[in-house]
Design an enzyme around this catalytic site. Structure first.
Site, PDB file in Angstrom:
ATOM      1  N   CYS A 133       6.187  58.955  35.862  1.00  0.00           N
ATOM      2  CA  CYS A 133       5.747  59.848  36.937  1.00  0.00           C
ATOM      3  C   CYS A 133       6.933  60.599  37.525  1.00  0.00           C
ATOM      4  CB  CYS A 133       5.039  59.049  38.030  1.00  0.00           C
ATOM      5  SG  CYS A 133       4.490  60.096  39.404  1.00  0.00           S
ATOM      6  N   THR A 196       3.365  64.602  32.736  1.00  0.00           N
ATOM      7  CA  THR A 196       3.620  65.998  33.072  1.00  0.00           C
ATOM      8  C   THR A 196       5.078  66.401  32.852  1.00  0.00           C
ATOM      9  OG1 THR A 196       3.926  65.302  35.363  1.00  0.00           O
ATOM     10  CG2 THR A 196       1.761  66.163  34.750  1.00  0.00           C
TER      11      THR A 196
END
Length: 306
Positions: A133, A196
């Site tokens: 993350c 991401t």
């Protein structure tokens, strides 16, 4: 049209299809149950969970981008104990397929504690270790950018768990295959990628970053080719199954990612644009399979021709 076989296998866990809403983009799933039968999904990777409750990052947390978005939610969640006592029972009422538990942390001890607790929960079939993350300081991605730290946290968690452990890796590295190999060698039963990309937007009027955390996770269709490339590289380097994620928004994307080497496919940001995207993808898969002469999805895993 001949009946198509959509079933896949993840480390002995059978899924009725490979379509999985990704962590952070579907909550705990039960909120969507009043709109469609969420039992149609292959699995759900529920919201990233930490030891203590987290409010997350300061607002604003989201910035729009061409072909994607940037988010910096920061692992907002009620904490592992409330997830087990409150959220999982609500999920069980509405969802009867295997559940993937996404666990994050700020120390190896925290990862171990949370994973050991969730490992005891019957309906949780797979633990997804989030070491990727980009939206928290001192946790998440800080564990996932070096082979040594990935191996250390993977080995520690494996020592206190019994269920299949999939390590979710960051794309914000130079050699994704070596990091995936370090996770496999430390005992990971599978790999999930990609999380991401690290991105940023600036408002020309104020000359300030659009999101309060300055940078955040860039997701959406723009990162799909990067995800396919990294899934291919990791699937070639490792012998454990891969869950592919990153920019998936159609049945064709699922097939492409499986050809690259994914055994199952997570759908992330597309859920935020269209909450019904997952059942649409599942309904479209047999049509796409017919188009490309595919009878069984399991048969095409890693089937790219060079």
């Amino acid at each position: 049209m001949k009946e198509k076989d959509l079933t896949v296998n993840l480390s002995g866990v059978r899924l009725q299809n490979p379509v999985i809403p990704a962590s952070g983009c579907f909550g705990y799933g039960y909120g969507m149950a009043e709109y469609y039968d969420i039992d149609c999904l292959g699995s759900i990777s529920f919201k990233g969970t930490t030891r203590a409750p987290r409010f997350g990052n300061e607002l604003p947390r989201v910035a729009e981008c061409p072909a994607g978005m940037i988010n910096s939610v920061g692992l907002q969640n009620p904490g592992i104990d409330k997830v087990i006592s409150e959220e999982l029972p609500k999920m069980r009422e509405k969802f009867h397929q295997p559940i993937i538990a996404n666990i994050s942390g700020f120390s190896i001890d925290e990862y171990m504690e949370c994973c050991e607790k969730i490992d005891r929960e019957e309906q949780v079939e797979i633990i997804e270790l989030n070491v990727s993350c980009p939206n928290v300081h001192g946790g998440g991605m800080s564990f996932g950018t070096q082979c040594e730290s990935v191996a250390e946290v993977t080995k520690a968690v494996k020592s206190v768990t019994t269920k299949p452990l999939y390590v979710k890796l960051s794309p914000n590295v130079t050699d994704i295959a070596s990091i995936a190999l370090s996770a496999e060698e430390a005992g990971a039963d599978g790999i999930c990628l990609i999380n991401t990309m690290l991105g940023m937007r600036i408002d020309p009027r104020t000359r300030r970053p659009v999101i309060a955390n300055v940078m955040g996770g860039f997701s959406g269709p723009a990162i799909f080719p990067i995800a396919v490339r990294m899934v291919y590289q990791v699937a070639k380097a490792c012998s454990v199954p891969v869950m592919g994620c990153g920019g998936v928004s159609s049945a064709r994307d699922v097939i492409e990612m499986m050809l690259a080497g994914a055994s199952a496919v997570q759908v992330g940001a597309a859920n935020l644009r269209d909450p019904f995207v997952c059942p649409k993808i599942i309904a479209d898969l047999p049509i796409e399979m017919e188009k490309y002469n595919i009878d069984s999805l399991s048969d095409i895993i890693g089937g790219v021709r060079l």
